[in-house]
Design a protein around this motif. Structure first.
Motif, PDB file in Angstrom:
ATOM      1  N   MET A  88       0.837  -1.196   0.000  1.00 29.52           N
ATOM      2  CA  MET A  88       0.000   0.000   0.000  1.00 29.52           C
ATOM      3  C   MET A  88       0.881   1.259   0.000  1.00 29.52           C
ATOM      4  N   ALA A  89       0.274   2.426  -0.249  1.00 28.13           N
ATOM      5  CA  ALA A  89       1.063   3.655  -0.350  1.00 28.13           C
ATOM      6  C   ALA A  89       1.946   3.789   0.876  1.00 28.13           C
ATOM      7  N   SER A  90       3.235   4.077   0.658  1.00 25.43           N
ATOM      8  CA  SER A  90       4.129   4.068   1.793  1.00 25.43           C
ATOM      9  C   SER A  90       4.592   5.464   2.160  1.00 25.43           C
ATOM     10  N   ILE A  91       5.761   5.843   1.617  1.00 24.80           N
ATOM     11  CA  ILE A  91       6.366   7.095   2.038  1.00 24.80           C
ATOM     12  C   ILE A  91       5.727   8.213   1.240  1.00 24.80           C
ATOM     13  N   SER A  92       4.941   9.039   1.886  1.00 25.98           N
ATOM     14  CA  SER A  92       4.284  10.070   1.097  1.00 25.98           C
ATOM     15  C   SER A  92       3.695  11.144   1.972  1.00 25.98           C
ATOM     16  N   ASN A  93       3.429  12.297   1.368  1.00 24.96           N
ATOM     17  CA  ASN A  93       2.648  13.305   2.061  1.00 24.96           C
ATOM     18  C   ASN A  93       1.337  13.511   1.323  1.00 24.96           C
ATOM     19  N   ILE A  94       0.941  12.485   0.555  1.00 21.52           N
ATOM     20  CA  ILE A  94      -0.290  12.615  -0.213  1.00 21.52           C
ATOM     21  C   ILE A  94      -1.482  12.744   0.727  1.00 21.52           C
ATOM     22  N   GLU A  95      -2.272  13.778   0.505  1.00 28.24           N
ATOM     23  CA  GLU A  95      -3.499  13.936   1.281  1.00 28.24           C
ATOM     24  C   GLU A  95      -4.623  13.314   0.479  1.00 28.24           C
ATOM     25  N   ILE A  96      -5.303  12.366   1.094  1.00 27.94           N
ATOM     26  CA  ILE A  96      -6.307  11.633   0.343  1.00 27.94           C
ATOM     27  C   ILE A  96      -7.665  12.330   0.433  1.00 27.94           C
ATOM     28  N   THR A  97      -8.268  12.566  -0.731  1.00 25.47           N
ATOM     29  CA  THR A  97      -9.646  13.055  -0.732  1.00 25.47           C
ATOM     30  C   THR A  97     -10.510  11.854  -1.047  1.00 25.47           C
ATOM     31  N   HIS A  98     -11.085  11.238  -0.016  1.00 26.86           N
ATOM     32  CA  HIS A  98     -11.817   9.987  -0.215  1.00 26.86           C
ATOM     33  C   HIS A  98     -12.999  10.161  -1.153  1.00 26.86           C
ATOM     34  N   GLU A 114       9.201   4.684  -7.768  1.00 23.06           N
ATOM     35  CA  GLU A 114       9.995   3.933  -6.793  1.00 23.06           C
ATOM     36  C   GLU A 114      10.373   4.885  -5.637  1.00 23.06           C
ATOM     37  N   ALA A 115      10.372   4.327  -4.421  1.00 23.87           N
ATOM     38  CA  ALA A 115      10.485   5.181  -3.231  1.00 23.87           C
ATOM     39  C   ALA A 115      11.686   6.128  -3.273  1.00 23.87           C
ATOM     40  N   ALA A 116      12.838   5.638  -3.766  1.00 24.71           N
ATOM     41  CA  ALA A 116      14.040   6.482  -3.749  1.00 24.71           C
ATOM     42  C   ALA A 116      13.903   7.672  -4.703  1.00 24.71           C
ATOM     43  N   LEU A 117      13.140   7.512  -5.778  1.00 24.31           N
ATOM     44  CA  LEU A 117      12.928   8.631  -6.698  1.00 24.31           C
ATOM     45  C   LEU A 117      12.028   9.684  -6.047  1.00 24.31           C
ATOM     46  N   PHE A 134       4.776  14.082  -2.744  1.00 25.97           N
ATOM     47  CA  PHE A 134       5.600  12.955  -3.188  1.00 25.97           C
ATOM     48  C   PHE A 134       5.007  11.672  -2.631  1.00 25.97           C
ATOM     49  N   CYS A 135       5.215  10.580  -3.378  1.00 25.25           N
ATOM     50  CA  CYS A 135       4.686   9.299  -2.906  1.00 25.25           C
ATOM     51  C   CYS A 135       5.518   8.154  -3.458  1.00 25.25           C
ATOM     52  N   GLY A 136       6.038   7.326  -2.555  1.00 26.16           N
ATOM     53  CA  GLY A 136       6.722   6.096  -2.964  1.00 26.16           C
ATOM     54  C   GLY A 136       5.657   5.100  -3.373  1.00 26.16           C
ATOM     55  N   TYR A 137       5.498   4.909  -4.689  1.00 32.48           N
ATOM     56  CA  TYR A 137       4.453   4.016  -5.195  1.00 32.48           C
ATOM     57  C   TYR A 137       4.803   2.538  -4.951  1.00 32.48           C
ATOM     58  N   TRP A 138       6.101   2.236  -4.917  1.00 28.84           N
ATOM     59  CA  TRP A 138       6.546   0.867  -4.675  1.00 28.84           C
ATOM     60  C   TRP A 138       7.995   0.941  -4.230  1.00 28.84           C
ATOM     61  N   LYS A 139       8.502  -0.181  -3.691  1.00 30.45           N
ATOM     62  CA  LYS A 139       9.878  -0.186  -3.191  1.00 30.45           C
ATOM     63  C   LYS A 139      10.616  -1.352  -3.835  1.00 30.45           C
ATOM     64  N   ALA A 140      11.775  -1.082  -4.418  1.00 38.40           N
ATOM     65  CA  ALA A 140      12.544  -2.144  -5.079  1.00 38.40           C
ATOM     66  C   ALA A 140      12.829  -3.272  -4.093  1.00 38.40           C
ATOM     67  N   GLY A 141      12.581  -4.517  -4.532  1.00 40.99           N
ATOM     68  CA  GLY A 141      12.903  -5.687  -3.721  1.00 40.99           C
ATOM     69  C   GLY A 141      11.886  -5.992  -2.636  1.00 40.99           C
ATOM     70  N   ARG A 142      10.790  -5.263  -2.591  1.00 43.51           N
ATOM     71  CA  ARG A 142       9.808  -5.498  -1.527  1.00 43.51           C
ATOM     72  C   ARG A 142       8.402  -5.507  -2.117  1.00 43.51           C
ATOM     73  N   ASN A 143       7.588  -6.513  -1.746  1.00 43.51           N
ATOM     74  CA  ASN A 143       6.217  -6.465  -2.276  1.00 43.51           C
ATOM     75  C   ASN A 143       5.358  -5.552  -1.412  1.00 43.51           C
ATOM     76  N   SER A 144       4.173  -5.233  -1.931  1.00 44.52           N
ATOM     77  CA  SER A 144       3.342  -4.209  -1.280  1.00 44.52           C
ATOM     78  C   SER A 144       2.348  -4.784  -0.272  1.00 44.52           C
ATOM     79  N   ASP A 145       2.556  -5.998   0.245  1.00 46.55           N
ATOM     80  CA  ASP A 145       1.618  -6.554   1.232  1.00 46.55           C
ATOM     81  C   ASP A 145       1.710  -5.796   2.544  1.00 46.55           C
TER      82      ASP A 145
END
Ligand SMILES: Cc1cc2nc3c(=O)[nH]c(=O)nc-3n(C[C@H](O)[C@H](O)[C@H](O)COP(=O)(O)OP(=O)(O)OC[C@H]3O[C@@H](n4cnc5c(N)ncnc54)[C@H](O)[C@@H]3O)c2cc1C
Length: 270
Positions: free
Chosen positions: A1-11, A235-238, A259-270
């Motif tokens: 799921m979304a990890s490193i981010s400051n995204i404010e979610i508008t549900h 990718e999170a580092a970008l 900014f939002c790390g959409y995924w992380k290299a070498g790690r699944n999103s569970d």
């Protein structure tokens, strides 16, 4: 799921939206476009830009488990999700609305094809018409500040749907710079960008980490005059590297950077 981010979610308000696959096609070497439809889309509100959702993919086709899914993923909803038996608990991954055609009630999702690891990417490659999915709308991450003079958009392939949607929906007099890193120039898509936005496709050479070259371009390309609002995803580092450069090195205000790390290299999103 979304990890490193400051995204404010508008549900969104649609709750759980069920849909089924209409078609799935390889649109370029590393992108599979899956089109879904269903009557639930009528009560879902399309917002454009980088609108995204939690996509639920059944692990057991005969027991998709959608009836037990929460209709929003806040803390309570996520705990409810975790109480579902693993054998029938759908896998949840995050995706962007690439396009929506209300007249046909068709929604396109562009999946990065990234090999056999994981669930969503491999699922998309073999998704056939009639396959069931469900999603929970999360609204948009794009939330520009009012006083920005120009826009900076930075992404790897997973962020191409978001950047393409934002460029399509920006006012036609918007100015800025967009940097999208791809694995092949054949993955570049037609993007309906405002004339004043300079779009750079950056092709990752073999052996380089995803996002490294895009980040180099962020550092090297001359910026337009004035203060930007920046949106960096992939990718999170970008995502974190872009934000660090803009805020720590250039002194741009944190509120001007989403900014939002959409995924992380070498790690699944569970
Ligand atoms: C708000 C948001 C919107 C997103 N929109 C999109 C979208 O429209 N299209 C899209 O393709 N992705 C998008 N993503 C990213 C997507 O959610 C992740 O890539 C997800 O991890 C894919 O799930 P999976 O089951 O295929 O792989 P996982 O099970 O999560 O991971 C398995 C392995 O594959 C690697 N991996 C995962 N994603 C990638 C990738 N993109 N490239 C290379 N290796 C990868 C992981 O590091 C891991 O080693 C979005 C993410 C967020 C947070």
């Amino acid at each position: 799921m979304a990890s490193i981010s400051n995204i404010e979610i508008t549900h969104g308000v649609a709750g759980l939206v069920r849909a089924e696959v209409v078609r799935s096609e390889r649109i370029s070497p590393h992108f599979q476009r899956v089109t879904v439809t269903g009557p639930d889309l009528e009560r879902w509100t399309y917002q454009g830009f980088d609108q995204w959702f939690r996509l639920a993919i059944p692990v057991d086709e005969s027991h998709p488990g959608f009836d037990r899914l929460p209709d929003r993923i806040d803390m309570k909803g996520y705990l409810k999700y975790l109480t579902m038996p693993k054998a029938t608990r759908p896998v949840i991954r995050n995706y962007t609305v690439r396009a929506y055609r209300p007249e046909a009630q068709e929604l396109d999702i562009d999946f990065v094809v990234h090999g056999t690891d994981g669930v969503a990417g491999p699922w998309a490659e073999v998704a056939t018409p009639g396959k069931q999915i469900a999603f929970i709308d999360q609204g948009c991450g794009w939330s520009p500040v009012d006083d920005a003079d120009w826009f900076l958009l930075v992404a790897d392939p997973s962020g191409l749907p978001a950047v393409a949607g934002i460029l399509r929906d920006l006012p036609r007099d918007a100015r800025g710079l967009a940097i999208v890193e791809l694995d092949s120039l054949d993955d570049a898509q037609h993007v309906d960008a405002p004339d004043g936005v300079d779009l750079h496709w950056v092709i990752r050479p073999e052996g380089r980490k995803v996002g490294e070259l895009a980040l180099e371009h962020v550092r090297d390309l001359p910026f337009p005059e004035g203060v930007p609002y920046a949106f960096a995803v992939g990718e999170a580092a970008l995502a974190t590297g872009t934000r660090r450069y803009l805020v720590s090195e250039l002194g741009i205000s944190k509120k001007n950077v989403t900014f939002c790390g959409y995924w992380k290299a070498g790690r699944n999103s569970d």
